[in-house]
Design a protein around this motif. Structure first.
Motif, mmCIF file in Angstrom:
data_model
loop_
_atom_site.group_PDB
_atom_site.id
_atom_site.type_symbol
_atom_site.label_atom_id
_atom_site.label_comp_id
_atom_site.label_asym_id
_atom_site.label_seq_id
_atom_site.Cartn_x
_atom_site.Cartn_y
_atom_site.Cartn_z
ATOM 1 N N TYR A 159 5.570 -2.533 -6.617
ATOM 2 C CA TYR A 159 3.854 -3.261 -5.880
ATOM 3 C C TYR A 159 4.573 -4.680 -5.678
ATOM 4 O O TYR A 159 5.203 -5.418 -6.299
ATOM 5 N N THR A 178 -3.893 7.568 0.098
ATOM 6 C CA THR A 178 -4.284 6.516 0.043
ATOM 7 C C THR A 178 -4.659 5.475 -1.348
ATOM 8 O O THR A 178 -5.468 5.968 -1.571
ATOM 9 N N SER A 228 0.986 -0.852 0.478
ATOM 10 C CA SER A 228 0.098 0.116 -0.156
ATOM 11 C C SER A 228 0.788 0.827 0.105
ATOM 12 O O SER A 228 2.212 1.478 0.361
ATOM 13 N N PRO A 245 -4.536 1.582 -1.416
ATOM 14 C CA PRO A 245 -4.518 0.328 -0.596
ATOM 15 C C PRO A 245 -4.090 -0.448 -1.579
ATOM 16 O O PRO A 245 -4.219 -0.939 -2.983
ATOM 17 N N GLN A 246 -3.498 -2.352 -1.048
ATOM 18 C CA GLN A 246 -3.186 -2.914 -1.746
ATOM 19 C C GLN A 246 -4.416 -3.442 -2.178
ATOM 20 O O GLN A 246 -4.396 -3.920 -3.382
#
Length: 139
Positions: free
Chosen positions: A135, A93, A26, A95-96
């Motif tokens: 990532y 943000t 993330s 996120p994953q």
């Protein structure tokens, strides 16, 4: 997007969280930008004051013609309306789950950050900048 207006995003600092093997699952983007838009809209739209916000796209492609910039990619974050600041700092943000929902494989990806002004007919781009992230999902 006017070239002068395109410089409104001053910097983007990326902090990664979670993950492994040299990457993160993330990401937090701390964006410094000029979001002051006192006279950007025509009066016939109700108010001349702009309504700035950010969009973040994953691995997006852009295309420009004489009047518009087109973005093709996965939208992974939209901020609420921002305050009007000449040098404001905002946190976004990714996120994953945003990577997973869009089928992102582990490895290098590009995040496109757009500073926008909300309009009645189409939203205007006032800043555009990309950052590259590594990532690596949590197992």
């Amino acid at each position: 997007m006017d070239e002068e207006e395109g410089e409104r995003i001053q910097s983007i600092d990326v902090t990664g969280y979670g993950g492994g093997d040299g990457g993160s699952a993330s990401f937090r983007l701390d964006v410094t930008a000029n979001t002051s838009m006192p006279d950007v809209d025509p009066a016939e739209h109700g108010t001349v004051r702009g309504e700035p916000f950010f969009l973040v796209y994953l691995d997006a492609a852009t295309e420009n013609d004489s009047r518009f910039t087109y973005v093709e990619g996965a939208l992974v974050e939209r901020s609420p309306e921002l305050s009007h600041e000449s040098s404001g700092r905002y946190t976004l943000t990714v996120p994953q789950g945003a990577f997973e929902e869009n089928g992102a494989e582990p490895g290098e990806h590009e995040l496109l950050v757009l500073l926008m002004d909300q309009d009645k007919d189409w939203d205007d781009i006032y800043g555009m900048q990309t950052v590259t992230v590594e990532y690596q999902p949590d197992e």
